[in-house]
Write an enzyme that holds these catalytic residues in place. Structure first.
Site: not given
Ligand code: ITT
Length: 191
Positions: A62, A163
């Site tokens: 998360d 990254k």
């Molecule tokens: P899951 O919950 O299914 O794992 P998600 O993409 O919704 O997928 P998160 O809720 O953890 O995952 O992500 C929160 C937001 O932050 C989401 O819009 C992601 O695209 C973004 N995000 C997460 N990790 C990132 C990264 O390494 N670089 C850029 N954006 C990221």
């Protein structure tokens, strides 16, 4: 034993594969409770572990983007905000701010059952990276990567390996991989 990475985000799974040998991405919509990243990830991992049979370990991640001048917004709402406002509008929200410092943070939660008849255990590992919100640049990565600059380069301008070397997730994955290497079940598997 494969690690089931429960995520809808293929980008997260690709980053994890640079640290872990056997990662299988699984789509399962675990219940996202309200709370900080630790609470959400740990509850999600526990839910997914049981729902997927209660045997193979599962990993949940998360993450959130926290912009200082916006009092930490979008933080735990990062996913919703990306889907609704979109990344370009988050940049425009920040554009007028003098201070565009931000950080990305992630919590990995690993749910497993170390003893066959024992309780489920959940371990968490965190990582964060400081950066600056900038006008979108680059077409790699995913999510907020084009507007998150670290040391002069946006994360969307970096390869996955570049990254990982600096990112919140890379740091969390490195700590997790070290911990996993010391686990008895892993040592047995390696012999
Ligand atoms: P899951 O919950 O299914 O794992 P998600 O993409 O919704 O997928 P998160 O809720 O953890 O995952 O992500 C929160 C937001 O932050 C989401 O819009 C992601 O695209 C973004 N995000 C997460 N990790 C990132 C990264 O390494 N670089 C850029 N954006 C990221």
């Amino acid at each position: 034993m494969p690690i089931r990475f429960v995520t809808s985000n293929e980008g997260k799974a690709d980053e994890a594969r640079e640290y872990l040998d056997d990662v299988e991405r699984v789509d399962y919509d675990y219940t996202e409770i309200q709370g900080d990243l630790e609470t959400v990830a740990a509850a999600g991992a526990r839910d997914a572990f049981e729902a997927l049979g209660g045997v193979d370990p599962v990993l949940v991640d998360d993450a959130g983007l926290f912009v200082r001048a916006l009092d930490g917004f979008p933080g735990p709402y990062s996913s919703y905000v990306e889907d609704t406002l979109g990344v370009d509008r988050v940049w425009r929200l920040c554009e007028a701010e003098d201070d565009r410092r931000a950080h990305f943070r992630t919590v990995l939660a690993y749910a497993h059952r170390p003893e066959e008849d024992g309780d489920v255990q959940v371990e968490t590992f965190e990582g964060s990276v400081p950066g600056t919100i900038v006008a979108p640049r680059g077409d790699g990565g995913f999510g907020y990567d084009p507007i998150f600059e670290h040391d002069g380069t946006t994360m969307a301008e970096m390869s996955t390996a570049e990254k990982n070397a600096v990112s919140h997730r890379g740091r969390a994955l490195a700590t997790f991989a070290d911990w996993l290497a010391g686990e008895p079940a892993q040592r047995k598997g390696a012999q």
